[in-house]
Design a protein around this motif. Sequence first.
Motif, PDB file in Angstrom:
ATOM      1  N   LEU A  96     -20.645  15.502 -12.813  1.00  0.00           N
ATOM      2  CA  LEU A  96     -20.839  14.238 -12.106  1.00  0.00           C
ATOM      3  C   LEU A  96     -20.102  14.202 -10.770  1.00  0.00           C
ATOM      4  CD1 LEU A  96     -22.077  11.372 -12.340  1.00  0.00           C
ATOM      5  CD2 LEU A  96     -19.922  10.650 -13.411  1.00  0.00           C
ATOM      6  N   GLY A  97     -18.953  14.888 -10.668  1.00  0.00           N
ATOM      7  CA  GLY A  97     -18.115  14.824  -9.481  1.00  0.00           C
ATOM      8  C   GLY A  97     -18.836  15.169  -8.182  1.00  0.00           C
ATOM      9  N   PRO A  98     -19.526  16.320  -8.095  1.00  0.00           N
ATOM     10  CA  PRO A  98     -20.257  16.625  -6.858  1.00  0.00           C
ATOM     11  C   PRO A  98     -21.335  15.598  -6.530  1.00  0.00           C
ATOM     12  CG  PRO A  98     -19.970  18.604  -8.184  1.00  0.00           C
ATOM     13  CD  PRO A  98     -19.526  17.456  -9.041  1.00  0.00           C
ATOM     14  N   LEU A  99     -21.926  14.986  -7.551  1.00  0.00           N
ATOM     15  CA  LEU A  99     -22.959  13.973  -7.313  1.00  0.00           C
ATOM     16  C   LEU A  99     -22.354  12.691  -6.742  1.00  0.00           C
ATOM     17  CD1 LEU A  99     -25.097  14.447 -10.554  1.00  0.00           C
ATOM     18  CD2 LEU A  99     -25.490  15.419  -8.287  1.00  0.00           C
ATOM     19  N   THR A 100     -21.213  12.248  -7.288  1.00  0.00           N
ATOM     20  CA  THR A 100     -20.571  11.046  -6.753  1.00  0.00           C
ATOM     21  C   THR A 100     -20.048  11.288  -5.340  1.00  0.00           C
ATOM     22  OG1 THR A 100     -18.452  11.650  -7.776  1.00  0.00           O
ATOM     23  CG2 THR A 100     -19.916  10.210  -9.043  1.00  0.00           C
ATOM     24  N   ALA A 101     -19.575  12.513  -5.068  1.00  0.00           N
ATOM     25  CA  ALA A 101     -19.108  12.825  -3.713  1.00  0.00           C
ATOM     26  C   ALA A 101     -20.235  12.694  -2.702  1.00  0.00           C
ATOM     27  CB  ALA A 101     -18.533  14.240  -3.681  1.00  0.00           C
ATOM     28  N   ARG A 102     -21.432  13.053  -3.110  1.00  0.00           N
ATOM     29  CA  ARG A 102     -22.571  13.030  -2.192  1.00  0.00           C
ATOM     30  C   ARG A 102     -23.215  11.651  -2.080  1.00  0.00           C
ATOM     31  NH1 ARG A 102     -25.946  17.246  -0.430  1.00  0.00           N
ATOM     32  NH2 ARG A 102     -24.847  18.662  -1.840  1.00  0.00           N
ATOM     33  N   TYR A 103     -23.293  10.915  -3.203  1.00  0.00           N
ATOM     34  CA  TYR A 103     -24.140   9.719  -3.232  1.00  0.00           C
ATOM     35  C   TYR A 103     -23.383   8.394  -3.358  1.00  0.00           C
ATOM     36  CZ  TYR A 103     -27.869  13.115  -3.943  1.00  0.00           C
ATOM     37  OH  TYR A 103     -28.733  14.165  -3.787  1.00  0.00           O
ATOM     38  N   THR A 104     -22.076   8.391  -3.549  1.00  0.00           N
ATOM     39  CA  THR A 104     -21.353   7.127  -3.686  1.00  0.00           C
ATOM     40  C   THR A 104     -21.467   6.283  -2.420  1.00  0.00           C
ATOM     41  OG1 THR A 104     -19.771   8.016  -5.279  1.00  0.00           O
ATOM     42  CG2 THR A 104     -19.097   6.063  -4.066  1.00  0.00           C
ATOM     43  N   GLU A 105     -21.278   6.916  -1.257  1.00  0.00           N
ATOM     44  CA  GLU A 105     -21.326   6.162   0.004  1.00  0.00           C
ATOM     45  C   GLU A 105     -22.685   5.504   0.255  1.00  0.00           C
ATOM     46  OE1 GLU A 105     -21.985   6.929   4.662  1.00  0.00           O
ATOM     47  OE2 GLU A 105     -21.303   8.608   3.431  1.00  0.00           O
ATOM     48  N   PRO A 106     -23.811   6.259   0.258  1.00  0.00           N
ATOM     49  CA  PRO A 106     -25.096   5.589   0.528  1.00  0.00           C
ATOM     50  C   PRO A 106     -25.467   4.555  -0.529  1.00  0.00           C
ATOM     51  CG  PRO A 106     -25.429   7.880  -0.135  1.00  0.00           C
ATOM     52  CD  PRO A 106     -23.976   7.715   0.116  1.00  0.00           C
ATOM     53  N   LEU A 107     -25.128   4.831  -1.804  1.00  0.00           N
ATOM     54  CA  LEU A 107     -25.464   3.872  -2.851  1.00  0.00           C
ATOM     55  C   LEU A 107     -24.648   2.598  -2.701  1.00  0.00           C
ATOM     56  CD1 LEU A 107     -27.012   3.234  -5.427  1.00  0.00           C
ATOM     57  CD2 LEU A 107     -25.175   4.357  -6.726  1.00  0.00           C
ATOM     58  N   ALA A 108     -23.330   2.737  -2.432  1.00  0.00           N
ATOM     59  CA  ALA A 108     -22.471   1.561  -2.281  1.00  0.00           C
ATOM     60  C   ALA A 108     -22.878   0.732  -1.076  1.00  0.00           C
ATOM     61  CB  ALA A 108     -21.005   1.997  -2.163  1.00  0.00           C
ATOM     62  N   LEU A 109     -23.201   1.379   0.033  1.00  0.00           N
ATOM     63  CA  LEU A 109     -23.613   0.638   1.230  1.00  0.00           C
ATOM     64  C   LEU A 109     -24.945  -0.074   1.017  1.00  0.00           C
ATOM     65  CD1 LEU A 109     -22.614   3.149   4.061  1.00  0.00           C
ATOM     66  CD2 LEU A 109     -21.391   1.109   3.287  1.00  0.00           C
ATOM     67  N   ARG A 110     -25.830   0.555   0.255  1.00  0.00           N
ATOM     68  CA  ARG A 110     -27.105  -0.100  -0.022  1.00  0.00           C
ATOM     69  C   ARG A 110     -26.917  -1.332  -0.900  1.00  0.00           C
ATOM     70  NH1 ARG A 110     -31.984   3.582  -2.026  1.00  0.00           N
ATOM     71  NH2 ARG A 110     -31.628   4.325   0.112  1.00  0.00           N
ATOM     72  N   LEU A 111     -26.005  -1.228  -1.887  1.00  0.00           N
ATOM     73  CA  LEU A 111     -25.781  -2.350  -2.794  1.00  0.00           C
ATOM     74  C   LEU A 111     -25.009  -3.481  -2.139  1.00  0.00           C
ATOM     75  CD1 LEU A 111     -24.927  -0.422  -6.100  1.00  0.00           C
ATOM     76  CD2 LEU A 111     -27.073  -1.577  -5.510  1.00  0.00           C
ATOM     77  N   THR A 112     -24.133  -3.142  -1.184  1.00  0.00           N
ATOM     78  CA  THR A 112     -23.289  -4.167  -0.554  1.00  0.00           C
ATOM     79  C   THR A 112     -23.862  -4.666   0.765  1.00  0.00           C
ATOM     80  OG1 THR A 112     -21.972  -2.431   0.522  1.00  0.00           O
ATOM     81  CG2 THR A 112     -21.197  -3.257  -1.601  1.00  0.00           C
ATOM     82  N   ARG A 113     -24.980  -4.114   1.217  1.00  0.00           N
ATOM     83  CA  ARG A 113     -25.579  -4.533   2.490  1.00  0.00           C
ATOM     84  C   ARG A 113     -26.111  -5.962   2.353  1.00  0.00           C
ATOM     85  NH1 ARG A 113     -30.023  -0.634   4.215  1.00  0.00           N
ATOM     86  NH2 ARG A 113     -28.189   0.713   4.485  1.00  0.00           N
ATOM     87  N   PRO A 114     -25.749  -6.878   3.277  1.00  0.00           N
ATOM     88  CA  PRO A 114     -26.256  -8.263   3.179  1.00  0.00           C
ATOM     89  C   PRO A 114     -27.754  -8.312   3.410  1.00  0.00           C
ATOM     90  CG  PRO A 114     -25.084  -7.928   5.245  1.00  0.00           C
ATOM     91  CD  PRO A 114     -24.846  -6.697   4.422  1.00  0.00           C
ATOM     92  N   ARG A 115     -28.441  -9.064   2.571  1.00  0.00           N
ATOM     93  CA  ARG A 115     -29.891  -9.186   2.667  1.00  0.00           C
ATOM     94  C   ARG A 115     -30.273 -10.479   3.391  1.00  0.00           C
ATOM     95  NH1 ARG A 115     -31.688  -7.555  -3.517  1.00  0.00           N
ATOM     96  NH2 ARG A 115     -30.799  -5.449  -3.492  1.00  0.00           N
ATOM     97  N   ALA A 116     -31.304 -10.385   4.203  1.00  0.00           N
ATOM     98  CA  ALA A 116     -31.799 -11.576   4.904  1.00  0.00           C
ATOM     99  C   ALA A 116     -32.481 -12.500   3.906  1.00  0.00           C
ATOM    100  CB  ALA A 116     -32.792 -11.180   5.993  1.00  0.00           C
ATOM    101  N   LEU A 117     -32.265 -13.817   4.054  1.00  0.00           N
ATOM    102  CA  LEU A 117     -32.855 -14.788   3.130  1.00  0.00           C
ATOM    103  C   LEU A 117     -34.365 -14.821   3.264  1.00  0.00           C
ATOM    104  CD1 LEU A 117     -30.285 -17.686   3.493  1.00  0.00           C
ATOM    105  CD2 LEU A 117     -30.475 -16.023   1.635  1.00  0.00           C
ATOM    106  N   SER A 118     -34.877 -14.773   4.486  1.00  0.00           N
ATOM    107  CA  SER A 118     -36.330 -14.785   4.703  1.00  0.00           C
ATOM    108  C   SER A 118     -36.687 -13.601   5.588  1.00  0.00           C
ATOM    109  CB  SER A 118     -36.756 -16.086   5.371  1.00  0.00           C
ATOM    110  OG  SER A 118     -36.013 -16.304   6.533  1.00  0.00           O
ATOM    111  N   PRO A 119     -37.410 -12.630   5.047  1.00  0.00           N
ATOM    112  CA  PRO A 119     -37.652 -11.403   5.808  1.00  0.00           C
ATOM    113  C   PRO A 119     -38.565 -11.585   7.012  1.00  0.00           C
ATOM    114  CG  PRO A 119     -38.834 -11.378   3.705  1.00  0.00           C
ATOM    115  CD  PRO A 119     -37.951 -12.576   3.692  1.00  0.00           C
ATOM    116  N   GLU A 120     -39.479 -12.575   6.975  1.00  0.00           N
ATOM    117  CA  GLU A 120     -40.458 -12.678   8.054  1.00  0.00           C
ATOM    118  C   GLU A 120     -39.859 -13.130   9.375  1.00  0.00           C
ATOM    119  OE1 GLU A 120     -43.625 -15.091   6.692  1.00  0.00           O
ATOM    120  OE2 GLU A 120     -44.325 -13.655   5.192  1.00  0.00           O
ATOM    121  N   PRO A 121     -38.997 -14.186   9.424  1.00  0.00           N
ATOM    122  CA  PRO A 121     -38.479 -14.627  10.725  1.00  0.00           C
ATOM    123  C   PRO A 121     -37.472 -13.681  11.346  1.00  0.00           C
ATOM    124  CG  PRO A 121     -38.365 -16.370   9.070  1.00  0.00           C
ATOM    125  CD  PRO A 121     -38.649 -15.110   8.362  1.00  0.00           C
ATOM    126  N   ALA A 122     -37.033 -12.647  10.595  1.00  0.00           N
ATOM    127  CA  ALA A 122     -35.962 -11.788  11.095  1.00  0.00           C
ATOM    128  C   ALA A 122     -36.301 -11.120  12.419  1.00  0.00           C
ATOM    129  CB  ALA A 122     -35.603 -10.735  10.039  1.00  0.00           C
TER     130      ALA A 122
END
Length: 411
Positions: A367-393
């Motif tokens: 698991l270690g090499p996998l977390t080293a590679r994918y923890t950053e993109p996965l965490a940023l994707r999960l913590t990225r703020p989402r727009a309330l309404s996608p159309e007016p953006a």
Amino acid sequence: MHSSAIFLIEFGAIILGLGLLGRLAGRLQFSPIPLYLLAGLAFGEGGLLPLGASEEFVAIGAEIGVILLLLMLGLEYTASDLVSNLKTQYPAGLVDMALNALPGAALALLLGWGPVAAVVLAGVTWISSSGVIAKVMGDLGRLGNRETPVILSILVLEDLAMAVYLPIITALLAGVSLAAGSVTLAIALGVAGLVLFVAVRYGRVISRFVSSDDPEKLLLVVLGLTLLVAGLAQQLQVSAAVGAFLVGIALSGEVAEGAHNLLAPLRDLFAAVFFVFFGLHTDPQSIPPVILPALALAVVTALTKIATGYWAARRAGISPKGRWRAGGTLVARGEFSIVIAGLAVTAGIEPDLGPLATAYVLVLVVLGPLTARYTEPLALRLTRPRALSPEPAPALAKETLEPADEAGLER
């Protein structure tokens, strides 16, 4: 004569098999440790092809493997590096110990294994694999990243803590009294402090004494000195591994670099033998009953290692991306977890501890090499703020850009 031939056949088959497994791991760009452990399970009691004549020699080779692992680790650092890291990064080391040692100790107590097994399992879950992590950072091209010094500082503090932890666990496993254990720890701390002092003040003198232009003489002197000091340390019930680690610290400069290059192949050979030896003493049939606790412990301590790296990188002023990378990189466990568990298996304190440690390391070294590679993109994707309404953006972005463009034209 017949037993000698069987020994040569068995040991030759082991070495050849390890070489092929190492080549396979290299092609897969993966750590060979889990393959070595699986090979040990295959050759041990209850495995596919139990060994006979060569098992005693394998045991001696495994002990040499542990000594060389710690010697090479000591060669990586100078005494001044250790003192500097201890002064500046000790809070990260304390957080690392609290977050990652306590889950192992808690599980051992919940399983009813007793306080000695709790101290052992705490060490198994605490110490990250320096070898696996260094290889992963090199493969991912992260050696020059800003978070790399933070990762290395935590690894250095863990390695330095081993100089204190191993004598404690050795005394506990030997069943000595509190007074005798205190004396052993005092001796270990005194010797470690003395070696650090001598290495800082007289490291060049020691290195000049050991130094030789002839690689053969350098190899013989360094290896002989290491085995001698390791034996004396074990005679004092300090730990042969600690003695080897301190010898590595005492050597520096060109001597350390030359010894590192000469000893690396021997280290790799005997370290592989050590992992096989640990697998030999683990019955494959004993792993399924402990697989669920091992998986649960692996998940919990993977998360605590990520939290440790994130906190330490944040304290050092690293950006969020670097914090997640630091945390994910520290997840792998490997050689030191097996070294600690191997001491307990040899002492025979708890039959299920060896199988659980084997399953635990197998999970996290994969698991270690996998977390080293994918923890950053996965965490940023999960913590990225989402727009309330996608159309007016897009319209909002256009409205905010237009004044800026006009301001730019005006300037």
